[in-house]
Design a protein around this motif. Structure first.
Motif, PDB file in Angstrom:
ATOM      1  N   ARG A 140     -45.105  21.713 105.716  1.00 49.63           N
ATOM      2  CA  ARG A 140     -45.728  19.913 105.574  1.00 49.63           C
ATOM      3  C   ARG A 140     -47.151  20.312 104.119  1.00 49.63           C
ATOM      4  N   SER A 141     -46.585  19.449 102.933  1.00 53.39           N
ATOM      5  CA  SER A 141     -47.469  19.048 101.676  1.00 53.39           C
ATOM      6  C   SER A 141     -48.006  17.900 101.959  1.00 53.39           C
ATOM      7  N   LYS A 142     -49.481  18.169 100.926  1.00 52.11           N
ATOM      8  CA  LYS A 142     -49.713  16.443 100.424  1.00 52.11           C
ATOM      9  C   LYS A 142     -50.564  16.766  99.172  1.00 52.11           C
ATOM     10  N   ASN A 143     -50.273  15.595  98.368  1.00 49.25           N
ATOM     11  CA  ASN A 143     -50.811  15.543  96.571  1.00 49.25           C
ATOM     12  C   ASN A 143     -52.636  14.607  96.620  1.00 49.25           C
ATOM     13  N   SER A 144     -53.128  15.184  96.072  1.00 54.63           N
ATOM     14  CA  SER A 144     -54.747  14.707  95.703  1.00 54.63           C
ATOM     15  C   SER A 144     -53.941  14.502  93.925  1.00 54.63           C
ATOM     16  N   GLU A 145     -55.041  13.338  93.586  1.00 56.37           N
ATOM     17  CA  GLU A 145     -54.653  13.672  92.221  1.00 56.37           C
ATOM     18  C   GLU A 145     -56.602  12.935  91.961  1.00 56.37           C
ATOM     19  N   LEU A 146     -56.566  13.074  90.143  1.00 59.61           N
ATOM     20  CA  LEU A 146     -57.568  13.149  90.238  1.00 59.61           C
ATOM     21  C   LEU A 146     -57.111  12.174  88.343  1.00 59.61           C
ATOM     22  N   ASP A 147     -57.574  11.161  87.503  1.00 61.25           N
ATOM     23  CA  ASP A 147     -57.576  10.996  85.914  1.00 61.25           C
ATOM     24  C   ASP A 147     -59.018  10.106  86.461  1.00 61.25           C
ATOM     25  N   LEU A 148     -59.284  11.082  84.919  1.00 60.30           N
ATOM     26  CA  LEU A 148     -60.429  10.784  84.039  1.00 60.30           C
ATOM     27  C   LEU A 148     -59.640  10.726  82.068  1.00 60.30           C
ATOM     28  N   LYS A 149     -60.155   9.492  82.414  1.00 60.24           N
ATOM     29  CA  LYS A 149     -59.452   8.941  81.081  1.00 60.24           C
ATOM     30  C   LYS A 149     -60.637   8.168  80.530  1.00 60.24           C
ATOM     31  N   SER A 150     -60.456   7.555  78.675  1.00 56.14           N
ATOM     32  CA  SER A 150     -61.244   6.763  78.253  1.00 56.14           C
ATOM     33  C   SER A 150     -60.240   6.660  76.578  1.00 56.14           C
ATOM     34  N   ILE A 151     -60.881   5.640  76.170  1.00 57.90           N
ATOM     35  CA  ILE A 151     -60.831   5.216  74.966  1.00 57.90           C
ATOM     36  C   ILE A 151     -62.181   4.172  74.038  1.00 57.90           C
ATOM     37  N   LEU A 152     -61.567   4.875  72.933  1.00 54.71           N
ATOM     38  CA  LEU A 152     -63.246   4.219  72.295  1.00 54.71           C
ATOM     39  C   LEU A 152     -62.458   3.530  71.239  1.00 54.71           C
ATOM     40  N   GLY A 153     -62.315   2.160  70.379  1.00 56.10           N
ATOM     41  CA  GLY A 153     -62.002   1.473  69.165  1.00 56.10           C
ATOM     42  C   GLY A 153     -63.331   0.362  68.318  1.00 56.10           C
ATOM     43  N   GLY A 154     -62.637   0.708  67.207  1.00 54.24           N
ATOM     44  CA  GLY A 154     -63.860  -0.103  66.088  1.00 54.24           C
ATOM     45  C   GLY A 154     -63.303  -0.402  65.356  1.00 54.24           C
ATOM     46  N   LEU A 155     -63.783  -1.708  64.834  1.00 56.12           N
ATOM     47  CA  LEU A 155     -63.474  -2.096  63.136  1.00 56.12           C
ATOM     48  C   LEU A 155     -65.127  -2.246  62.830  1.00 56.12           C
ATOM     49  N   SER A 156     -65.193  -1.916  61.326  1.00 56.53           N
ATOM     50  CA  SER A 156     -66.400  -1.569  60.686  1.00 56.53           C
ATOM     51  C   SER A 156     -66.141  -2.025  59.112  1.00 56.53           C
ATOM     52  N   TRP A 157     -67.236  -2.814  58.999  1.00 58.89           N
ATOM     53  CA  TRP A 157     -66.906  -3.729  57.071  1.00 58.89           C
ATOM     54  C   TRP A 157     -68.076  -3.026  56.727  1.00 58.89           C
ATOM     55  N   GLU A 158     -68.783  -2.608  55.295  1.00 56.94           N
ATOM     56  CA  GLU A 158     -69.330  -1.798  54.894  1.00 56.94           C
ATOM     57  C   GLU A 158     -69.904  -2.574  53.412  1.00 56.94           C
ATOM     58  N   ARG A 159     -70.386  -3.517  53.271  1.00 51.18           N
ATOM     59  CA  ARG A 159     -70.765  -3.623  51.382  1.00 51.18           C
ATOM     60  C   ARG A 159     -71.920  -3.723  51.029  1.00 51.18           C
ATOM     61  N   ALA A 160     -72.021  -3.658  50.170  1.00 55.66           N
ATOM     62  CA  ALA A 160     -73.016  -3.196  49.304  1.00 55.66           C
ATOM     63  C   ALA A 160     -73.479  -4.265  48.069  1.00 55.66           C
ATOM     64  N   TRP A 161     -73.628  -5.845  48.584  1.00 59.21           N
ATOM     65  CA  TRP A 161     -74.448  -7.066  47.690  1.00 59.21           C
ATOM     66  C   TRP A 161     -74.528  -6.685  46.218  1.00 59.21           C
ATOM     67  N   SER A 162     -75.460  -5.518  46.092  1.00 58.53           N
ATOM     68  CA  SER A 162     -75.632  -5.186  45.036  1.00 58.53           C
ATOM     69  C   SER A 162     -77.190  -3.448  44.833  1.00 58.53           C
ATOM     70  N   ASP A 163     -77.242  -2.976  43.980  1.00 55.06           N
ATOM     71  CA  ASP A 163     -77.755  -1.851  43.883  1.00 55.06           C
ATOM     72  C   ASP A 163     -78.756  -1.571  44.930  1.00 55.06           C
ATOM     73  N   THR A 164     -78.909  -2.563  45.728  1.00 57.52           N
ATOM     74  CA  THR A 164     -80.129  -2.625  47.052  1.00 57.52           C
ATOM     75  C   THR A 164     -80.227  -2.922  47.994  1.00 57.52           C
ATOM     76  N   PHE A 165     -79.860  -3.999  48.089  1.00 56.21           N
ATOM     77  CA  PHE A 165     -79.000  -4.179  49.215  1.00 56.21           C
ATOM     78  C   PHE A 165     -77.282  -4.218  50.150  1.00 56.21           C
ATOM     79  N   SER A 166     -77.479  -3.537  51.041  1.00 53.70           N
ATOM     80  CA  SER A 166     -76.064  -3.300  51.104  1.00 53.70           C
ATOM     81  C   SER A 166     -76.188  -4.160  53.301  1.00 53.70           C
ATOM     82  N   THR A 167     -74.682  -3.958  53.263  1.00 51.75           N
ATOM     83  CA  THR A 167     -74.776  -4.508  55.132  1.00 51.75           C
ATOM     84  C   THR A 167     -74.328  -4.139  55.741  1.00 51.75           C
ATOM     85  N   ARG A 168     -73.214  -4.009  57.147  1.00 52.18           N
ATOM     86  CA  ARG A 168     -72.835  -3.435  57.641  1.00 52.18           C
ATOM     87  C   ARG A 168     -72.820  -3.875  58.708  1.00 52.18           C
ATOM     88  N   VAL A 169     -71.285  -3.988  59.418  1.00 54.24           N
ATOM     89  CA  VAL A 169     -70.597  -5.275  60.599  1.00 54.24           C
ATOM     90  C   VAL A 169     -69.725  -4.262  61.581  1.00 54.24           C
TER      91      VAL A 169
END
Length: 850
Positions: A425-454
């Motif tokens: 007679r047998s029995k199975n026990s189970e364990l799952d551990l998982k992760s998903i990471l996702g992202g979109l980014s946009w960087e802009r240098a508006w000038s030599d002195t000013f920049s942004t990132r989203v």
């Protein structure tokens, strides 16, 4: 509600990206191709130029229309290496003439690619020009005594003397924009690739990393434990303790995306592939204002972010897993990065895998199968595997805009099979551990002195266990899910040569589900909580003209909508150079976090990954807050480095459920605090081919729970003394490193010597003495590693590593707890359960790079 919020953030991102295309169309009206300039002069003054198209096709310059033909020709002659000869009143020949000009070729230091249309202006006169398609520019010899300033969006302003130029057009490497870089104070801290930054953080560069004892690969979270004040009391990278804090007090970021999972093999291997993780920043105090969470530390990992020419990659194998990565150019402005790792124990269980299994499955449902208790012959076996895969898309839309797509998936799967040999007679026990990471980014240098990132991102965490009892029909199902979405807006403005302002906004929605279901007796517990947080932050960085003073200061405002609660968090980091290689550092911060990990029972999730993420509710689980200050001295001179730092850290709002109590407080739920103070000291001697260091940390860490008796007692992570003595040596292509790790024993609680078992007629419990009054024996471990780099051919290199953890096979005790057991006569007694360290663990890796 959540779907509408996600859709709203997606629409915002699409609008931002759409706006970027509008700005991309804006061009500087003074930047002209020479061919266009000549055509405009022909039309304006009714003349015709004769020239070789190949000579002028790629030449650009700063040009504005002149009032006469003579003025136009005079302007061109002074700014570009061409002679203009008038044959008659209508026809003019254009001849290339470099004899009166010097030249240079402007290249990006990070990619090696030419920078087209970079502006080059004189500091003394009104002379100005542009670089051509291949980065080349020309300067009249008449300006020999002048200085030139080179500017290109996204890169540092760069000065060069005209006298440094020649007629060979030699390369001029221009570094990336200074606002995106951390100023480094100590270039090599302990080993090559480790650095100490002006803001007090530590930097790790895996592409040029040296060698640490016991290291077979550049495991990111293993490397962080070489830094003072950071350790793991149970030898795992999923339990990193920074200045006496628990692991859930660390904010772990992958390309600015929060990760709720940090390890494979249930904590023995980092879940982040070092093959494409290039830079890491570790903040223990004085954390930048753009980061929330992580009251003990921030570990921010970034993948390689520069475009380069040609395909390159690698593949490797060690005694645990195989891995591969590749950089695939799509065009001159786009590329794809891919990487993956997978365990292979299904094919072969190496000695290292067996040693790791013995360590990780100690005192769990996997190893607690005792045939003597049931009188039956029981066979048990486990089947375990893990993998991770990541993909990044890099697109430099133009000189001002960068677009990135990030994706990372991690998975751990465990199946545990028990069989009664007599009945099969047998029995199975189970364990799952998982992760998903996702992202979109946009960087802009508006000038030599000013920049942004989203950045807009999504991160998930999924922990599921099904435990089937072999001797009964009972099944226990447990699940812990995290779904987090967010958007981050950052801006940086260079106010002057000395001051830089930064600020931004962050919105995070976190949902956490906890479920437990038992079929016999029937029991169901399902809880789901959602928390939305708005944060605004602003700061200022000051750097003196002589670079002797660096001051980072700012404030972060966190607003928790569910509780209508606003927390104000000031941050500061000061670095002041004194005299003779001596510097002063001072840091301070207020921080908070709303996600923590809780432990209900030691048998949760098969006892392998028993921590579960929970959200603050401000009733049973408060928002955790911290206040920290530190002061230190640094000395660096003639290859010597000394760093001494004292700190004071106060954390409030901790829950007893996330502290891992295994004594009289195990099943009690209360909120409290802890106070940690201490000192860290490092002395390091480095020469060209060797580095030797000694580090020591002292810690005094105390709990305060008003509803417990006693109210004050030592913290579970109160490891008073920690020390490391290590060194690395380089022989041409061979690197060798060895070291000794020591720390005093952590506290634990023992039962009373008499009447230790208390019975209410139904249940029996253990009566304990004073909490955390005893100490485990001191911990010692000797590690060794070696690395050899072999150039197989012009395009293929091999890297061979050998590492041995715990060379002396020292069996250190990591934990002691007590349980009540019952013998065959029905008599109860108290049994001591010990968890021990990894034994002798040799590992080997081979990696091919091409």
């Amino acid at each position: 509600m959540r779907n509408s919020a996600v859709q709203g953030r997606t629409i915002v991102l699409i609008i931002c990206l759409s706006l970027s295309t509008v700005f991309c169309k804006a061009q500087d009206g003074g930047n002209k191709n020479l061919l266009v300039v000549l055509q405009s002069i022909e039309q304006a003054f009714n003349v015709r130029f004769s020239y070789a198209v190949d000579d002028i096709a790629n030449v650009t310059l700063l040009y504005e229309p002149q009032p006469s033909l003579e003025a136009s020709l005079d302007y061109l002659s002074k700014n570009i290496p061409f002679t203009f000869n008038k044959i008659d009143d209508r026809y003019i020949t254009v001849v290339k003439n470099t004899s009166e000009f010097l030249c240079g070729r402007i290249l990006a230091a990070d990619t090696g690619l030419p920078l087209e249309n970079a502006t080059i202006v004189s500091n003394l006169t009104s002379f100005g020009t542009l670089s051509n398609e291949d980065g080349t520019f020309f300067i009249p010899k008449a300006l020999l005594n002048e200085e030139l300033l080179i500017r290109f969006v996204g890169y540092q302003p760069w000065q060069i003397a005209v006298s440094d130029l020649n007629i060979n057009c030699e390369a001029i490497l221009v570094p990336a924009e200074v606002s995106t870089l951390q100023t480094v104070f100590i270039k090599n801290f302990l080993v090559k690739g480790l650095s100490k930054n002006m803001d007090g953080s530590f930097g790790i560069n895996t592409s040029e990393f040296g060698l640490l004892p016991g290291q077979v690969e550049n495991d990111i979270l293993f490397v962080t434990q070489a830094l003072p004040g950071i350790q793991s009391v149970n030898e795992t990278i999923s339990n990193i303790n920074v200045r006496g804090g628990t692991h859930d007090e660390n904010l772990i970021l992958w390309n600015d995306i929060k990760s709720y999972q940090s390890g494979h093999f249930f904590g023995l291997i980092s879940a982040f592939n070092p093959d494409i993780t290039q830079d890491v920043k570790v903040h223990k105090n004085g954390t930048p204002i753009r980061y929330g969470d992580g009251i003990s530390s921030v570990i921010a990992m970034k993948s390689r972010d520069e475009l380069s020419e040609g395909f390159h990659g690698g593949a490797g194998l060690n005694l645990i897993n195989g891995s591969a990565f590749a950089y695939l150019p799509v065009s001159e402005k786009a590329a794809i990065q891919v990487s993956g790792r997978s365990s292979f124990n299904a094919l072969w269980e190496s000695p290292v895998y067996q040693t790791y299994s013995e360590k990780v499955f100690q005192d769990t449902e996997i190893s607690n199968t005792d045939p003597a208790e049931s009188g039956l012959k029981i066979a048990a076996e486990e089947d375990f595997s893990f993998y991770d895969v990541s993909t990044r898309f890099l697109w430099d839309i133009n000189d001002k805009d960068k677009f990135r797509v990030n994706f990372l998936a991690m998975n751990n799967t465990l199946t545990f099979n028990e069989t009664i040999l007599d009945t099969e007679r047998s029995k199975n026990s189970e364990l799952d551990l998982k992760s998903i990471l996702g992202g979109l980014s946009w960087e802009r240098a508006w000038s030599d002195t000013f920049s942004t990132r989203v950045l807009t991102y999504l991160t998930t965490y999924y922990l599921r266990a099904l435990n089937r009892d072999l001797l009964t029909t009972q099944e226990v199902f447990q699940e812990n899910d995290v779904l987090e979405t967010g958007i981050k807006l950052d801006g940086n403005l260079e106010l002057s040569d000395n001051f830089t302002a930064s600020g931004g906004y962050q919105f995070v929605e976190t949902g956490i589900t906890n479920e437990q279901e038992v079929n016999l007796p029937r029991f169901v517990d399902f809880k789901k909580n959602v928390l939305r947080t708005h944060a605004a932050f602003a700061g200022l960085t000051y750097t003196s003209n002589d670079n002797n003073t660096t001051l980072n200061g700012g404030v972060r405002f966190n607003y928790f909508t569910k509780f209508d609660k606003l927390l104000i968090e000031p941050r500061i980091a000061l670095h002041q150079k004194l005299v003779g290689g001596l510097s002063l550092e001072a840091q301070g911060e207020f921080k908070s976090q709303a996600t923590t990990q809780r432990i209900d029972f030691d048998s949760d999730f098969l006892g392998v990954e028993k921590r579960r993420w929970v959200l603050a509710d401000e009733e049973n689980i408060p928002i955790v807050t911290s206040r920290q200050a530190s002061l230190g001295l640094l000395f660096e001179k003639n290859g010597w480095l000394l760093n001494a730092e004292g700190f004071y850290k106060e954390v409030e709002g901790i829950s007893s459920g996330n502290q891992g109590f295994q004594n009289q407080f195990q099943y009690l739920r209360s909120s409290g605090s802890y106070l940690a103070n201490g000192a860290e000291f490092v002395v390091n001697k480095e020469e060209n081919n060797y580095s030797i260091w000694l580090s020591y940390a002292y810690l005094n860490n105390t709990y305060e729970f008003n509803s417990f008796q006693p109210t004050s007692f030592p913290h579970n992570l109160d490891v008073t003394h920690t020390a490391t003595f290590a060194g690395s040596l380089i022989f041409d292509r061979l690197k060798v490193a060895s070291g000794i790790n020591y720390h005093s024993g952590k506290p634990y609680t023992i039962p009373l010597t008499e009447d230790a078992i208390i019975s209410d007629g139904i249940n029996e419990t253990i009566a304990y003495g004073n909490p955390n009054e005893e100490r485990l024996t001191d911990y010692y471990r000797v590690d060794l590693s070696a690395e050899y780099n072999w150039e197989i051919s012009e395009n293929v290199d091999a890297k061979i590593n050998l590492a041995v953890l715990n060379v002396l096979d020292t069996r250190n005790t990591l934990n002691i707890r007590y349980v009540i057991t019952e013998n065959t006569d029905g008599e109860s007694s108290i049994n001591e359960v010990r968890t021990t360290s990894l034994g002798l663990s040799p590992n080997f890796s081979l990696q091919l790079l091409f």
